[in-house]
Write a protein that holds these residues in place. Sequence first.
Motif, mmCIF file in Angstrom:
data_model
loop_
_atom_site.group_PDB
_atom_site.id
_atom_site.type_symbol
_atom_site.label_atom_id
_atom_site.label_comp_id
_atom_site.label_asym_id
_atom_site.label_seq_id
_atom_site.Cartn_x
_atom_site.Cartn_y
_atom_site.Cartn_z
ATOM 1 N N ARG A 268 0.420 -1.597 -0.106
ATOM 2 C CA ARG A 268 0.148 0.200 0.097
ATOM 3 C C ARG A 268 0.786 1.155 -0.560
ATOM 4 N NH1 ARG A 268 -2.268 3.198 4.058
ATOM 5 N NH2 ARG A 268 -1.558 2.282 5.677
ATOM 6 N N CYS B 122 0.702 3.872 -7.621
ATOM 7 C CA CYS B 122 -0.425 2.700 -7.455
ATOM 8 C C CYS B 122 0.134 2.730 -9.137
ATOM 9 C CB CYS B 122 -1.941 3.525 -7.333
ATOM 10 S SG CYS B 122 -1.497 4.129 -5.042
ATOM 11 N N ASP C 264 -4.959 3.489 -1.051
ATOM 12 C CA ASP C 264 -5.437 3.561 0.026
ATOM 13 C C ASP C 264 -7.295 1.764 0.117
ATOM 14 O OD1 ASP C 264 -3.778 4.406 2.282
ATOM 15 O OD2 ASP C 264 -4.568 6.205 1.770
ATOM 16 N N PHE D 86 -7.531 -1.432 0.066
ATOM 17 C CA PHE D 86 -7.396 -1.311 1.113
ATOM 18 C C PHE D 86 -9.086 -1.813 1.647
ATOM 19 C CE2 PHE D 86 -3.296 -2.379 0.093
ATOM 20 C CZ PHE D 86 -2.536 -3.894 1.129
#
Length: 261
Positions: free
Chosen positions: A86, A225, A246, A249
């Motif tokens: 992450r 990302c 984020d 998750f």
Amino acid sequence: MKRARVAYAGAIHSAVPHPRGLQLADGRVCAENEVVWLPPIEPQTVFALGLNYAAHAKELKFGDQAEPLVFLKGPNSVLGHRGVTRRPDGVRMMHYECELAVVMGRTAHHVERAQAMNHVAGYMIANDYAVRDYLENYYRPNLRAKNRDAATVLGPWFVDAADVPDPGHLALRTYVNGELRQEGTTADMITDIATLIEYLSAFMTLSPGDVILTGTPEGVSNVVCGDTVVCEIEGLGRLQNTIVSDAAFGLPPTQEPNHAH
């Protein structure tokens, strides 16, 4: 010999390389993408070295250290090959660190440098991500910068020490989306493996399964990302993982501060 640990069909298996991917201990052959790759060993204490390559220390504008900069990592920090790491929303700089990981095979206590390598069981590749925004200073590595969940990738293989005759002269490379970003050699370590074992064992006992991450060369750069990062070390294979947000998750944005206090 190279060995992996994977999850497949509801169980955890030992595996070895196979022309079609990997072969489980029970004889079944699987493609790489049919299994969940775990760290090749279950680490005990994980020791991480900071600024162990002079050019990398210069790259980050840190001066020489009087002795090795060592910090510890918790068990939730480790991740296997092909996993996801992450990247917190809002951070400015998160980078990979391709490192040689040394696995202890024998108890070491007050071991002299000349005997230190006899205590090594083998080696892995490590990719030890850092969120640079959270790093307070070189002598106090912030937990949020260097001890994050699933941000220390290990694998894909554990390679026996006997199959790595000269760990002090291995080429390291990191690719981001296929582009070469980092290149170096373990010959440029400031403190070599045997000296690290001598140093650590002088004041604490090293146990079988302990892992020493030996630092990274220059060439770190920001990842975002969606990036696929591959760390490669001569003779040890290619360790791959992907950067996610984020949202992957289930976390709302801005869960963490943007800088250390």
